[in-house]
Write an enzyme that holds these catalytic residues in place. Sequence first.
Site, PDB file in Angstrom:
ATOM      1  N   ARG A  65      23.294  24.052  33.524  1.00 51.95           N
ATOM      2  CA  ARG A  65      24.058  25.308  33.475  1.00 51.95           C
ATOM      3  C   ARG A  65      23.734  26.327  34.493  1.00 51.95           C
ATOM      4  NH1 ARG A  65      21.576  29.272  31.169  1.00 51.95           N
ATOM      5  NH2 ARG A  65      20.667  28.040  29.401  1.00 51.95           N
ATOM      6  N   ASP A 102      43.766  37.427  42.506  1.00 53.67           N
ATOM      7  CA  ASP A 102      43.873  36.164  42.108  1.00 53.67           C
ATOM      8  C   ASP A 102      44.829  35.476  43.109  1.00 53.67           C
ATOM      9  OD1 ASP A 102      44.922  33.733  40.597  1.00 53.67           O
ATOM     10  OD2 ASP A 102      45.253  35.044  38.621  1.00 53.67           O
ATOM     11  N   LYS A 128      44.881  24.663  39.202  1.00 56.16           N
ATOM     12  CA  LYS A 128      46.153  24.407  39.598  1.00 56.16           C
ATOM     13  C   LYS A 128      46.119  23.721  41.253  1.00 56.16           C
ATOM     14  CE  LYS A 128      47.500  27.122  36.181  1.00 56.16           C
ATOM     15  NZ  LYS A 128      46.298  27.657  35.604  1.00 56.16           N
TER      16      LYS A 128
END
Length: 383
Positions: free
Chosen positions: A52, A178, A203
């Site tokens: 993690r 973004d 994406k």
Amino acid sequence: MTGFSTKAIHAGQDPDPATGAVVTPIYATSTYAQDGVGGLRQGLKQGYEYSRSGNPTRTALEECLAALEEGRHGLAFASGLAAEDTLIRALTSPGDHLVVPDDAYGGTYRQVARVHQRWGLEHTPVSLADPDAVAAALRPGSTRLLWIETPTNPLLTVADIAALSALAHDAGALVVVDNTFASPYLQQPLTLGADVVVHSTTKYCGGHSDVVGGALVLNDDALAESLRFHQNAIGGVPGPFDAWLVLRGLKTLAVRMERHSDNAERVAAFLEQHPKVSQVLYPGLPGHPGHEVAARQMRRFGGMVSFRVAAGPQAALDLCARTEVFTLGESLGGVESLIEHPGRMTHASVSGTALQVPDDLVRLSVGIEDVDDLLADLDRALD
């Protein structure tokens, strides 16, 4: 390394020191042997204790993403929204204010309006294409972030990153961009004045519709340290196989984006001449209001095209059901072409808000198939 594709293939991806493997291994481990209590082994790029907190495959991805965005620090996450949530929690406190696009991605707006607002974070939606409106929305002393999407999802609005960054910085706010629609290949916001870049690596970065991920890239060392603390404390990190898939996708990002852009330009030109289309939204068209700004700050205009169907909402829905090469589905940026109805699909969460999109709007993620097949498919579906 200076060339984009060279960095995409090599940055953060030295041959494995143990075996000489050219491709970064998938380090499928949760924990690591230590050389004595608190002694983290230094045989790799950094010491590791628990995946993690850090994983070598993830480190390779983070270094590559930082290089491609001309940044010093990259952080990978389990999704784009996990990256956004970590960023907002790290940089804001109750009572702070955000300025967001009035046509932001629905998931971003849902998070801001229905999650963070409950904890005392205020926001103002505004047209980022109107610098005067942005200046009026900024509240010096309380606006912590100016959130920019360019081009926006799904209306393909273009924002002038350099001009808006100057406005925000004058008001004491940080600028987040973004960059998902453009990808690092087409646009590098940090070089234009932005403070942090956000990606849904699901994406274009991944590019094959087979992984979900997100990322933050920035230059500021102190801010990066804070974000890494929150990344570990909140825990929305990708597994090593997800990181490996995005890293693999980045290797071909440049060649894919060139083909996406080639095909989208042809599709936009075709739709602009079609009698059953009332409006085409694509920054590459000279008539697009943001064309000049996009031409200045982007390498090409990308693979996303939106358009409005002249006969109205039902005709738009019917069109989405009739295509054969374009697959009806959400998401974007994969090698395959997708078609969707934002009002009923990706942006249904903003229905009834200031961000509601037109109900006759169709969004295309133009893939890398033979463009003549894409044009024929749209022609059949429209007729």
